[in-house]
Design an enzyme around this catalytic site. Structure first.
Site, PDB file in Angstrom:
ATOM      1  N   GLY A  46      56.750  18.068  -0.518  1.00 39.13           N
ATOM      2  CA  GLY A  46      57.467  19.223  -1.207  1.00 39.13           C
ATOM      3  C   GLY A  46      57.607  20.422  -0.313  1.00 39.13           C
ATOM      4  O   GLY A  46      58.335  19.989   0.965  1.00 39.13           O
ATOM      5  N   ASN A  82      49.022  21.900   2.280  1.00 39.53           N
ATOM      6  CA  ASN A  82      47.159  20.634   1.466  1.00 39.53           C
ATOM      7  C   ASN A  82      46.806  21.407   2.318  1.00 39.53           C
ATOM      8  O   ASN A  82      46.648  22.161   3.704  1.00 39.53           O
ATOM      9  CB  ASN A  82      47.613  19.576   1.305  1.00 39.53           C
ATOM     10  CG  ASN A  82      47.725  18.833   2.956  1.00 39.53           C
ATOM     11  OD1 ASN A  82      47.228  19.186   3.757  1.00 39.53           O
ATOM     12  ND2 ASN A  82      49.603  18.574   2.900  1.00 39.53           N
ATOM     13  N   SER A 140      51.471  25.991  -5.926  1.00 35.82           N
ATOM     14  CA  SER A 140      50.684  24.898  -7.219  1.00 35.82           C
ATOM     15  C   SER A 140      51.694  24.246  -9.070  1.00 35.82           C
ATOM     16  O   SER A 140      51.264  23.198  -8.848  1.00 35.82           O
ATOM     17  CB  SER A 140      49.351  25.707  -7.615  1.00 35.82           C
ATOM     18  OG  SER A 140      48.697  25.830  -6.417  1.00 35.82           O
ATOM     19  N   VAL A 152      53.405  19.410  -7.091  1.00 35.01           N
ATOM     20  CA  VAL A 152      52.722  18.052  -7.315  1.00 35.01           C
ATOM     21  C   VAL A 152      51.230  18.677  -7.707  1.00 35.01           C
ATOM     22  O   VAL A 152      50.384  17.773  -9.097  1.00 35.01           O
ATOM     23  CB  VAL A 152      52.861  17.095  -6.199  1.00 35.01           C
ATOM     24  CG1 VAL A 152      54.647  16.623  -6.511  1.00 35.01           C
ATOM     25  CG2 VAL A 152      51.698  18.093  -4.716  1.00 35.01           C
ATOM     26  N   TYR A 153      50.953  19.796  -7.943  1.00 37.18           N
ATOM     27  CA  TYR A 153      49.575  20.627  -8.104  1.00 37.18           C
ATOM     28  C   TYR A 153      49.584  20.822  -9.655  1.00 37.18           C
ATOM     29  O   TYR A 153      48.834  20.694 -10.236  1.00 37.18           O
ATOM     30  CB  TYR A 153      49.293  21.287  -7.626  1.00 37.18           C
ATOM     31  CG  TYR A 153      48.395  21.130  -6.232  1.00 37.18           C
ATOM     32  CD1 TYR A 153      48.953  19.624  -5.222  1.00 37.18           C
ATOM     33  CD2 TYR A 153      47.869  22.181  -5.312  1.00 37.18           C
ATOM     34  CE1 TYR A 153      48.607  19.899  -4.530  1.00 37.18           C
ATOM     35  CE2 TYR A 153      47.504  21.529  -3.608  1.00 37.18           C
ATOM     36  CZ  TYR A 153      47.756  20.171  -3.305  1.00 37.18           C
ATOM     37  OH  TYR A 153      47.635  20.166  -1.854  1.00 37.18           O
ATOM     38  N   ASP A 202      55.571  22.009   1.913  1.00 35.40           N
ATOM     39  CA  ASP A 202      55.203  21.961   2.610  1.00 35.40           C
ATOM     40  C   ASP A 202      55.548  20.759   4.172  1.00 35.40           C
ATOM     41  O   ASP A 202      56.085  21.333   5.763  1.00 35.40           O
ATOM     42  CB  ASP A 202      53.772  21.093   2.990  1.00 35.40           C
ATOM     43  CG  ASP A 202      52.714  20.863   3.798  1.00 35.40           C
ATOM     44  OD1 ASP A 202      52.461  21.856   4.858  1.00 35.40           O
ATOM     45  OD2 ASP A 202      51.827  20.084   3.598  1.00 35.40           O
TER      46      ASP A 202
END
Length: 170
Positions: free
Chosen positions: A32, A24, A122, A125-126, A34
């Site tokens: 996730g 992020n 992406s 969750v994106y 990250d």
């Protein structure tokens, strides 16, 4: 010539020169991929990200950009952090997503990395649709001029792997 392969599994377990993190903009960890990279890599990654925030990236890393840190306890030399766009049904952000892959390869080239593991940027969750995310990822890597010899897309589950495998055969 860059060899492109698909692997189903955990990106934090890959033995490569560089692991790409779907970060992020804060660079300070998250959920996730990250979160997994920060947890397994240990506090060295967070410390390096804090140093980046204190110097060049005070406002965070922009969408489509990439920057590297040491990889801490991961079986890699570096983590390349890139910020993917949030998917939108009303605005085409494909160029931003492609930039994540292109910029990550550019950073990998600057580092001298020969092998790079990418997540499906992406598509978690994106909200980016897996099929389209796979298309953009594979096309961008195929079309990029890079010295990276081994690009590995590490897909977390069977659904993501199947979506990328369909696109790889096109």
């Amino acid at each position: 010539m860059t060899a492109i392969s698909l692997v189903q599994g955990d990106i934090t377990q890959q033995r490569v020169d560089a692991i790409v993190n779907a970060a992020n903009s804060s660079l300070l960890g998250g959920g996730g991929v990250d979160g997994a990279i920060h947890r397994r890599g240990g506090p060295e990654i967070l410390a390096a990200c804090r140093a980046l925030r204190a110097s060049h990236y005070g406002k965070g890393l922009g969408v489509g950009q990439a920057v590297a840190t040491p990889a801490g306890r991961l079986d890699a030399r570096w983590v390349i952090h890139t910020v993917g766009p949030v998917w939108s049904a009303t605005e085409d952000r494909s160029a931003q997503l492609a930039s994540c892959y292109r910029e990550s390869l550019r950073v990998a080239d600057e580092l001298g990395a020969v092998s790079v593991a990418f997540p499906a940027v992406s598509t978690g969750v994106y909200g980016w649709p897996l099929d389209d995310g796979g298309r953009i990822a594979l096309e961008t890597v195929r079309d990029s001029r890079t010295a990276v010899a081994d690009v590995r897309f590490v897909l977390f589950d069977e659904t993501a792997y199947a979506a990328f495998a369909r696109r790889q055969q096109e």
